[in-house]
Scaffold this active site. Structure first.
Site, mmCIF file in Angstrom:
data_model
loop_
_atom_site.group_PDB
_atom_site.id
_atom_site.type_symbol
_atom_site.label_atom_id
_atom_site.label_comp_id
_atom_site.label_asym_id
_atom_site.label_seq_id
_atom_site.Cartn_x
_atom_site.Cartn_y
_atom_site.Cartn_z
ATOM 1 N N GLU B 49 0.869 -1.181 0.000
ATOM 2 C CA GLU B 49 0.000 0.000 0.000
ATOM 3 C C GLU B 49 0.898 1.221 0.000
ATOM 4 O O GLU B 49 1.778 1.347 0.849
ATOM 5 C CB GLU B 49 -0.856 0.051 1.267
ATOM 6 N N ASP B 60 -5.954 9.785 9.803
ATOM 7 C CA ASP B 60 -4.678 9.199 10.213
ATOM 8 C C ASP B 60 -4.173 9.795 11.512
ATOM 9 O O ASP B 60 -4.394 10.967 11.801
ATOM 10 C CB ASP B 60 -3.624 9.408 9.115
ATOM 11 N N TYR B 175 -11.082 -4.328 3.396
ATOM 12 C CA TYR B 175 -10.136 -3.885 4.413
ATOM 13 C C TYR B 175 -10.923 -3.700 5.698
ATOM 14 O O TYR B 175 -11.777 -2.823 5.777
ATOM 15 C CB TYR B 175 -9.498 -2.564 3.972
#
Lengths: 402, 275
Positions: B49, B60, B175
């Site tokens: 990734e 994040d 995911y």
């Protein structure tokens, strides 16, 4: 969306034309849907509406006056100028209007903690205030740069029992505070409600903040009817994210004879890279949950906004504003730091009112347009907040020592 | 068959999970990033990734946020990100490469042009964290048409009512974000992850890779036992940060340290052989 009305948006997915939407991480999506459902249920619940109404009257002090600025009108020598006195609300700005509405929603949803981002500190103070009033835990994210230039508001929030978390990432201003608030929200989805401070963010926030702020326009409409027996000719308000402008404008959008001017902060000037005018100097993009106009470079990286007013220092704007801009319903203009400073001082001296630097941008536009308008032209300007918080910034800009 | 599909099929045959590594393109510099990416498959990464740097990575945590800011400072942008993929493909035509990031840089690039250029460079999938299913059609349709999978994210908040929305239109793999939070934060227990993976698998035949909170070879092994893939990002990216000198340039040995650690994580994943 039918163009017979400018007041029907957003659509069921939260879009105003191609703007708005719900651009958040999947973890937040179920919660964003729950907030929307809770809001739609609440506004049909007479108990919720009665509690909101009671708090608006007894806690915020609404309705606030629609004040005829007689000396300012004489000084400018043209249009008749009224000011909607949001600066007289409890906590000193319009931000309390949407904070009260949202904290009642948080309570309804069983949340025990609220978070908020803040720039000037007005929304942070409003959130800390309502959190104290309802006994909820409160964390406010504020850019380290803004903490430095808005110290009185930081201390106010602490007195009200809120934790103020300094944000040091990025440019350490409002956009970065919003990033950190989103990071906190996604980590604490189970117990936390995010009280967003403007008409931006993922749907339903632009809609619900607008609805809570629309009390400004509804009161203005009634009050002017009582005082002048008619509608205003022009409405003027400043825009960063755009909550006070949206609140004043929305109830008048379908009155075609009412002209509207939204004033962006052009900082050092639109021809420099130091401004905060997303409509005049931005391009479409996606940030903080919505598609809107953003200050960004060709690679889609967000650039830093600048304004002397911390509350306008944001590189985006609410999506409904962009839609109204593209539809041509609202005129988006701008005022520089210097023009806002001049307006700030003028209002102090002519009316004995110290306006927020944010609101001073709206006044700069009034100063520009009023002299050339006939005396029977009625302008209503939104005096969105009081300027006590800004005296240090103003002193600094004027080279004065306090 | 796509590189992603053949990768997961091959690993299913070996009865083991995929080891998925995340690094940010151009962190700390284009050259060092290129060297790391080239070395990842040899260190045991099955899927790479590659983060597309963005100024405002609001999903994040600090490690990946700082990586993005370092990359941008080093001149990272969408062109340079695709250049890394193109260069990588000159010597590796089998390791799947998935770009991860936020929608705005793609939108600014031009969504259709981006999909075409990414496919030509050798990109296999896209994970765009701020494009939930409700908003991803404008990217998903051109991406799929160009042969690129759009990887959907399932999370601890994806209940049985929400999962069908998440999975409708999913391809490549799913995911699973193991904790509600940002990258580099808390870790979930292997038991919680196992039941979540089983629940997702009852709704889809796609492989399920798990990320968020995996930092050690031991954790990677535990996840590999219960999922089709284990993703490690922040722990690797933090090693890049600690391998920089005061002027943010890589100290000698930084790339080796990163790849050695990656190798240990890969051993963990391989130790998690199923049955």
């Amino acid at each position: 969306m039918s163009l017979n009305s400018y007041r029907t948006g957003p659509d069921e997915k939260g879009h105003f034309g191609k703007f708005g939407g719900r651009y958040v991480s999947e973890t937040l999506m179920p919660l964003v849907h729950q907030v929307e459902k809770a809001y739609r249920d609440a506004i049909k619940d007479p108990d919720y509406l009665a509690e909101l109404d009671e708090l608006n009257r007894q806690y915020i002090g609404r309705p606030n006056p629609l004040y005829y600025a007689e000396r300012l009108t004489e000084h400018l020598g043209g249009a008749k100028i009224y000011m909607k006195r949001e600066d007289l609300n409890h906590t000193g700005a319009h931000k309390i209007n949407h904070a009260i509405g949202q904290v009642l929603l948080a309570k309804r949803m069983g949340k025990t903690r609220v978070i908020a981002e803040t720039g000037a500190g007005q929304h942070g103070v409003a959130t800390a205030t309502v959190a104290a009033r309802f006994g909820l835990e409160c964390t406010v994210f504020m850019g380290a740069v803004d903490i430095e230039r808005q110290k009185p508001n930081v201390f106010r929030m602490k007195l009200l029992g809120a934790e103020v978390k300094p944000v040091t990432s990025g440019s350490a201003t409002l956009k970065d505070a919003m990033n950190d608030a989103l990071r906190d929200w996604v980590t604490n989805v189970h117990d936390t409600f995010y009280i967003i401070g403007t008409v931006a963010g993922p749907h339903p926030y632009p809609m619900l903040v607008r609805d809570f702020q629309s009390i400004i326009g509804r009161e203005t409409r009634e009050q002017l009817q009582a005082q002048e027996g008619r509608l205003p000719d022009s409405l003027v308000a400043c825009v960063g994210g755009g909550s006070n402008a949206m609140g004043l404008f929305h109830p008048f959008l379908d009155d075609p004879d009412v002209k509207m001017y939204a004033v962006e902060a052009s900082g050092h000037g639109l021809d420099t890279d130091k401004h905060a005018a997303s409509i005049a100097g931005g391009t479409p993009g996606v940030l903080h949950g919505n598609r809107t106009y953003l200050l960004q470079n060709a690679d889609g990286q967000i650039t830093e906004a600048h304004s002397i007013s911390a509350g306008l220092d944001y590189p985006g704007i609410g999506p409904e504003h962009v839609w109204l801009h593209e539809a041509g319903r609202v005129n988006y203009v701008s005022a520089t730091d210097d023009e806002a400073l001049e307006a700030f001082q003028l209002l102090c001296r002519t009316e004995g009112i110290i306006p927020a630097l944010e609101s001073s941008h709206a006044l700069a536009q009034v100063m520009r347009m009023a002299p050339d308008l006939p005396k029977d032209h009625i302008i209503v300007m939104n005096l969105s907040g009081r300027g006590d918080k800004d005296i240090f910034t103003v002193a600094d800009a004027l080279g004065a020592e306090i | 068959m796509s590189r992603l599909t053949s990768c997961f099929e091959r690993l299913a045959g070996e009865k083991r999970a995929a080891f998925v590594t995340f690094v940010t393109a151009c962190d700390p510099t284009f050259d060092a990033s290129m060297e790391i990416v080239r070395g990842l498959p040899r260190a045991g990464a099955d899927i790479i990734e590659l983060g597309m740097p963005f100024t405002d990575p609001s999903a994040d945590g600090p490690a990946i946020d700082k990586a993005a800011q370092r990359a941008l400072k080093a001149g990272g942008n969408m062109q340079r990100t695709l250049e890394i993929v193109r260069e990588f493909r000159k010597t590796d035509d089998s390791t799947p490469m998935v770009l991860m990031g936020y929608f705005n840089p793609i939108y600014a690039y031009g969504t259709e042009k981006f999909c075409a250029d990414a496919a030509a460079a050798g990109v296999d999938g896209l994970i765009i964290v701020d494009l939930p299913p409700e908003e991803d059609e404008e990217l998903r349709l051109p991406a799929n048409a160009a042969g690129i999978d759009v990887i959907r994210l399932a999370t601890p908040t994806s209940d049985d009512a929400r999962l069908p929305t998440v999975l409708d239109g999913a391809s490549g793999f799913v995911y699973y974000v193991a904790v509600a939070g940002v990258t580099g934060g808390k870790s979930a227990t292997a038991d919680d992850i196992e039941s979540a993976v089983m629940r997702i698998k009852s709704h889809t035949d796609l492989p399920v890779a798990v990320g968020f909170g995996i930092r050690t070879p031991e954790q990677a092994e535990a996840i590999a036992r219960v999922a089709d893939g284990a993703v490690v990002g922040s722990a690797i990216v933090s090693l890049i940060e600690s391998g920089l000198d005061d002027s943010h340039m890589p100290k000698s040995g930084m790339v080796k340290d990163v790849l050695d650690f990656t190798g240990k994580l890969a051993e963990g994943v391989r130790a998690g052989t199923k049955g």
